[in-house]
Design a protein around this motif. Sequence first.
Motif, PDB file in Angstrom:
ATOM      1  N   UNK A  85      90.333 -48.386 115.847  1.00  0.00           N
ATOM      2  CA  UNK A  85      90.525 -48.816 117.040  1.00  0.00           C
ATOM      3  C   UNK A  85      89.514 -49.862 117.614  1.00  0.00           C
ATOM      4  N   UNK A  86      88.415 -49.662 117.162  1.00  0.00           N
ATOM      5  CA  UNK A  86      87.205 -50.499 117.848  1.00  0.00           C
ATOM      6  C   UNK A  86      87.290 -51.931 118.002  1.00  0.00           C
ATOM      7  N   UNK A  87      87.248 -52.350 119.247  1.00  0.00           N
ATOM      8  CA  UNK A  87      87.255 -53.827 119.535  1.00  0.00           C
ATOM      9  C   UNK A  87      85.864 -54.584 119.659  1.00  0.00           C
ATOM     10  N   UNK A  88      84.954 -53.883 119.532  1.00  0.00           N
ATOM     11  CA  UNK A  88      83.637 -54.030 119.741  1.00  0.00           C
ATOM     12  C   UNK A  88      82.832 -54.286 118.482  1.00  0.00           C
ATOM     13  N   UNK A  89      82.412 -55.280 118.048  1.00  0.00           N
ATOM     14  CA  UNK A  89      81.657 -55.432 116.527  1.00  0.00           C
ATOM     15  C   UNK A  89      80.819 -54.364 116.346  1.00  0.00           C
ATOM     16  N   UNK A  90      79.913 -54.066 117.295  1.00  0.00           N
ATOM     17  CA  UNK A  90      78.954 -53.081 117.158  1.00  0.00           C
ATOM     18  C   UNK A  90      79.377 -51.853 117.008  1.00  0.00           C
ATOM     19  N   UNK A  91      80.437 -51.772 117.698  1.00  0.00           N
ATOM     20  CA  UNK A  91      81.135 -50.274 117.886  1.00  0.00           C
ATOM     21  C   UNK A  91      81.817 -49.891 116.366  1.00  0.00           C
ATOM     22  N   UNK A  92      82.419 -50.999 115.989  1.00  0.00           N
ATOM     23  CA  UNK A  92      83.103 -50.805 114.727  1.00  0.00           C
ATOM     24  C   UNK A  92      81.809 -50.672 113.584  1.00  0.00           C
ATOM     25  N   UNK A  93      80.733 -50.974 113.903  1.00  0.00           N
ATOM     26  CA  UNK A  93      79.824 -50.759 112.883  1.00  0.00           C
ATOM     27  C   UNK A  93      79.193 -49.303 112.826  1.00  0.00           C
ATOM     28  N   UNK A  94      79.068 -48.871 114.104  1.00  0.00           N
ATOM     29  CA  UNK A  94      78.622 -47.376 114.341  1.00  0.00           C
ATOM     30  C   UNK A  94      79.541 -46.648 113.959  1.00  0.00           C
ATOM     31  N   UNK A  95      81.011 -46.831 114.079  1.00  0.00           N
ATOM     32  CA  UNK A  95      82.011 -45.891 113.714  1.00  0.00           C
ATOM     33  C   UNK A  95      82.045 -46.023 112.036  1.00  0.00           C
ATOM     34  N   UNK A  96      81.637 -47.019 111.566  1.00  0.00           N
ATOM     35  CA  UNK A  96      81.859 -47.044 110.180  1.00  0.00           C
ATOM     36  C   UNK A  96      80.848 -46.523 109.432  1.00  0.00           C
ATOM     37  N   UNK A  97      79.543 -46.491 110.190  1.00  0.00           N
ATOM     38  CA  UNK A  97      78.424 -45.787 109.432  1.00  0.00           C
ATOM     39  C   UNK A  97      78.520 -44.281 109.891  1.00  0.00           C
ATOM     40  N   UNK A  98      78.936 -43.705 110.941  1.00  0.00           N
ATOM     41  CA  UNK A  98      79.433 -42.583 111.320  1.00  0.00           C
ATOM     42  C   UNK A  98      80.022 -41.773 110.267  1.00  0.00           C
ATOM     43  N   UNK A  99      81.227 -42.445 109.656  1.00  0.00           N
ATOM     44  CA  UNK A  99      82.123 -41.996 108.762  1.00  0.00           C
ATOM     45  C   UNK A  99      81.396 -41.808 107.314  1.00  0.00           C
ATOM     46  N   UNK A 100      80.456 -42.378 107.148  1.00  0.00           N
ATOM     47  CA  UNK A 100      79.467 -42.301 105.773  1.00  0.00           C
ATOM     48  C   UNK A 100      78.736 -40.764 105.823  1.00  0.00           C
ATOM     49  N   UNK A 101      78.282 -40.497 106.864  1.00  0.00           N
ATOM     50  CA  UNK A 101      77.411 -39.238 106.734  1.00  0.00           C
ATOM     51  C   UNK A 101      78.236 -37.847 106.242  1.00  0.00           C
ATOM     52  N   UNK A 102      79.404 -37.693 107.118  1.00  0.00           N
ATOM     53  CA  UNK A 102      80.111 -36.566 106.618  1.00  0.00           C
ATOM     54  C   UNK A 102      80.409 -36.578 105.216  1.00  0.00           C
TER      55      UNK A 102
END
Length: 532
Positions: A131-148
């Motif tokens: 759903x992210x439409x901000x590139x930096x927000x997309x990156x943060x969500x992408x990284x957040x998924x890696x940790x779990x």
Amino acid sequence: MSTQFPWLTVLILLPLVAALPIPLLPNKYGRTVRWYTLSAGLIEFSLMLYAFWQNYDLNTPGFQMVESYPWIPQIGLNWSLAVDGLSMPLVILSGLVTTLALLASWQIKDKPRLFYCLMLVMYSAQIGVFAAQDMLLFFLMWELELVPVYLLIANWGGQNRLYAATKFILYTAAGSIFILVAAFAMAFYGGDFTFDMQALGDKSYSVAFELVMYGAFLLAFGVKLPIFPLHTWLPDAHSEAPAPVSMILAGVLLKMAGYGLLRMNMEMLSDAHPYFAPVLAILGVVNIVYASLTAFAQDNLKRRMAYSSIAHMGFVLIGIASFTTLGVSGALLQMISHGLIAAALFFLSGVTYERTHTLSMKKLGGMAKQMPTVFALFTAGSMASLALPGMSGFVGELSIFLGFTSSDAYSTTFKAVVVVLAAAGVILSPIYLLSMLRQVFYGDASEAVAIPGLTDAKPREAFIALCLLIPIIGIGLYPKLATQTYDATTVALTTQARDGLSTIARQPMLDIELPFMAPTVLGTEAQAHLVD
């Protein structure tokens, strides 16, 4: 189209907020925790379906349910969300697979509060990526998924779980760096600083700059898809991950990379796409043939299915490279179809492991008589994976084949080579999948299977598998169930990609030869640079 109520924000934050009180819940056998988490997942999925039913117009190709709020304006980060035909069906796929994975986690008794908390955090990150439409927000969500994912494999995985988890985080985190670098490069380009993805897509870049950005995104998403030779983390992760995590890993997380290729590479960098499209087609063929042949050598049940996933993602690359609406539609349908099929097969492999305590196919055999329901469900999932007509896998692969062969962007010779080699993969997949069924369910019962109290699928387990198999069959018989959700978007996306073909004619100074492209498409100025 916008909506007054911030549905997308609610869908992203609800699982995250639901995870906060989990450490305070009673821990005895995890019963309270699993019912609480399952309830949160069901509420999330129900709200998701309701929100899209009420607010999403299937006939509108642009972004809908748009939300944008300033978050950290000092660095240009906004909470900007929207969905379109590329992201909406993948959000629903994420909701279905993750909710069923929560139900599949019923047997988790070791540190259940931490397990379910991580599952809900991962749920939020998945929705955020799409759903992210901000590139930096997309990156943060992408990284957040890696940790779990790392913690879930490292704590609840198999014997080599630490090796698999470490390899996963190193590969994927290294690939993520390219997303961040490309995001900042595009944000600063032209003096108009922004991370808004729509604004970035509207910027006028030089073709040389787009080529560099395209390559950066291709490396990042190539690790996650995965593309040969960046794929080696996936079989290890699948073989060690618990079944619910494998369901999400194959059913959702690989699709994030396919989505990224469509959103960033094909849509936002459409002028560079013609230069890389033949490369994508070649990499797709390599994925299909290499992974199909390697699958034969795998004795581990989940590793064989992991290589099958790599082969299926090769078809997605060919569809993205096709420059036809049918091919791009087939790529998206293949992602949805594979998400359902892979989730079903990895779940059933987990059911088998719980009873036999082994994934070695040499130690299995004769299980068809002992577990007929599991055998029937496993067979149905395997038939869908080998693209049996009447199931979703067949429709996706057929659309990709027809879309690529009907493309006028490539020379006849190149199309013939790609189609023939990809068809070889289609022939190989029934062989290694039927061989897998034969080894696991037929033959003599082994000591591993001769465990006292070996039981067939429980109602909960049969319900999970059927929730995945029913849409697989439904889409196979009536593909419009899936295609109508993104048809308007894929038409617009393909038109934009084809417009990028004319860039080669407008930029002859690049002097880049494209030996596989058809000169008739590119214009007379570019023909001097082509070798058919």
